[in-house]
Write an enzyme that holds these catalytic residues in place. Structure first.
Site, short mmCIF file in Angstrom:
data_model
loop_
_atom_site.label_atom_id
_atom_site.label_comp_id
_atom_site.label_asym_id
_atom_site.label_seq_id
_atom_site.Cartn_x
_atom_site.Cartn_y
_atom_site.Cartn_z
CG PHE A 119 -67.55 -133.05 61.37
CD1 PHE A 119 -66.25 -133.51 61.40
CD2 PHE A 119 -68.16 -132.89 60.12
CE1 PHE A 119 -65.56 -133.80 60.23
CE2 PHE A 119 -67.48 -133.18 58.95
CZ PHE A 119 -66.17 -133.64 58.99
CG ASP A 148 -72.64 -127.08 60.29
OD1 ASP A 148 -73.47 -127.58 59.52
OD2 ASP A 148 -71.44 -127.42 60.30
CE LYS A 174 -73.69 -134.34 56.04
NZ LYS A 174 -72.85 -135.35 55.41
C1 LIG Z 1 -72.62 -130.64 60.56
C2 LIG Z 1 -71.71 -130.80 59.38
N1 LIG Z 1 -71.03 -129.74 58.93
C3 LIG Z 1 -70.23 -129.81 57.86
C4 LIG Z 1 -70.05 -131.01 57.19
C5 LIG Z 1 -69.14 -131.07 55.99
O1 LIG Z 1 -69.87 -131.21 54.83
P1 LIG Z 1 -69.13 -131.68 53.47
O2 LIG Z 1 -68.64 -133.07 53.69
O3 LIG Z 1 -70.21 -131.59 52.42
O4 LIG Z 1 -68.03 -130.71 53.22
C6 LIG Z 1 -70.73 -132.14 57.63
C7 LIG Z 1 -70.53 -133.45 56.96
O5 LIG Z 1 -70.83 -134.51 57.47
C8 LIG Z 1 -71.58 -132.04 58.75
O6 LIG Z 1 -72.27 -133.09 59.22
#
Ligand SMILES: Cc1ncc(COP(=O)(O)O)c(C=O)c1O
Length: 394
Positions: A135, A220, A249
């Site tokens: 994700f 990520d 986050k």
């Molecule tokens: C691993 C990862 N990447 C990207 C995101 C996306 O982040 P945002 O919701 O701040 O755009 C998330 C959100 O849960 C995530 O867990």
């Protein structure tokens, strides 16, 4: 009293599966709803509220910076932005920073860097290999990178240049690599698809493959970064260093901020090639600086390791009590509990009623993302509630 769910139904886009709770206040690991009922918060703003709710360090940073300077433009230097950049570089293996406002935006920066790098050093290669179950966010490029069809299907055609391959398989990455490949992108732990932890050798193998072929390795760490798994960044536990890392986050402890960080050689943007109106604003950066400094100076990572281990042991004890729990997994304060049946919603509803907030990450699994300051006594309280909720669905 207003009927907020009705107002939501009438005015808000119906994208969120909400719990029937209207939260109005928080302190530490607790939140309260509009009726004054309290809950232990093991959702933690979706792995965001690393110092819990209304932490004085965050409140003071907001108050102090808010009364001085909230937003100017990146046409000017601002001190909190540069202080936070320096602090992040000094406490990671990365050498340069760019600030945005969210995780997806940080990943967009990473994709752009990878393409520019491919153009400069890999004969125009532009494809990024990502994996199933990943994700990476909700923007159009981030869903193309995300290896889950449910996020992609309603929005096709997606941008070209993202190749989703099998998870936890170096062979899959090898066979997908072509002269068009510029980068491989992975999460250290897949949070959104259920706290999936790959084979540790995987990351070393991917690192070696990227080195051999001159590819960028993008991590990520939006969910795993900023202490969530017991080290400031999860890569520290994997025996590798990424070329690009994205975080968000926990970085602002609840205030929106994200960052893409790079090694010097991957820092390929020229002036004007990337930017953001709000990214790196003094308010968010002052809070980010206060959060990171507090984590470093107050043994918060030690707490995550110790109390996170205690949480895992407690969840494993529940596993031995309830036969329908098939697995407990996690690192630090990113943990999941898997069931042999799709009972997640029922357990969450019981937990809500009994005063514990948890996330149903899959129909048959729960996820726990408490603040990094959570104590053993708070874990005990949460586990006692969870035990009662599990007993109801046995
Ligand atoms: C691993 C990862 N990447 C990207 C995101 C996306 O982040 P945002 O919701 O701040 O755009 C998330 C959100 O849960 C995530 O867990």
């Amino acid at each position: 009293m207003s009927n907020w769910p009705e107002i939501e139904k009438k005015y808000f886009m119906p994208v969120f599966k909400r719990q029937p709770i209207v939260l109005v206040r928080g302190e530490g690991v607790r939140v309260w709803d509009e009726n004054g009922k309290g809950y232990i918060d093991f959702v933690g703003g979706w792995a965001v509220n690393c110092l819990g709710h209304a932490h004085p360090v965050i409140v003071n940073a907001l108050r102090e910076q808010g009364s001085k300077l909230i937003q100017v433009s990146n046409q000017f230097y601002t001190i909190p932005q540069l202080e936070l950049a320096e602090l992040l570089v000094r406490n990671s293996c990365l050498e340069r920073v760019f600030f945005g406002n969210s995780g997806a935006e940080a990943n967009e920066g990473a994709f752009k860097l990878a393409r520019k790098y491919g153009r400069m050093h890999l004969n125009g290669a532009y494809e990024v290999i990502t994996v199933s179950g990943s994700f990476h966010g909700r923007t159009i490029a981030a869903i193309a990178a995300t290896g889950q069809h449910k996020f992609q299907n309603p929005f096709v055609p997606l941008p070209d240049g993202f190749i989703n391959v099998d998870y936890d398989s170096i062979a899959a990455i090898k066979s997908a690599t072509t002269k068009l490949t510029c980068a491989v992108m992975l999460e250290p732990i897949q949070g959104e698809s259920g706290v999936n932890i790959p084979n540790k050798a995987y990351f070393k193998q991917v690192r070696e493959w990227c080195n051999e072929h001159g590819l960028l390795f993008i991590l990520d760490e939006i969910q795993t970064g900023v202490g969530r798994t017991g080290t400031m960044f999860a890569y520290e536990q994997l025996g590798i260093e990424p070329d690009i890392m994205t975080i968000a986050k926990g970085l602002g402890g609840g205030v929106p901020i994200g960052a893409v960080m790079t090694k010097e050689r991957a820092s390929v943007f020229a002036q004007g090639e990337h930017g953001s109106t709000f990214g790196g604003n003094p308010l968010a950066c002052a809070v980010g600086y206060a959060v990171i400094k507090y984590i470093l100076e107050n043994r918060i990572l030690e707490n995550v390791r110790e109390v996170g281990g205690y949480l895992m042991a407690s969840l494993n004890r529940l596993k031995s009590e309830f036969g329908f729990i098939t697995e407990v997994r996690g690192r630090g304060f990113l943990c999941a509990m898997q069931f042999d049946r799709e009972t997640g919603d029922e357990v969450v509803a019981s937990c809500n009623e009994l005063g514990l907030l948890v996330n149903r990450v899959k129909p048959n699994a729960l996820r726990f993302m408490p603040p990094l300051i959570t104590t053993k006594a708070e874990v005990d309280e949460a586990i006692a509630i969870l035990r009662k909720a599990l007993a109801r669905v046995r």
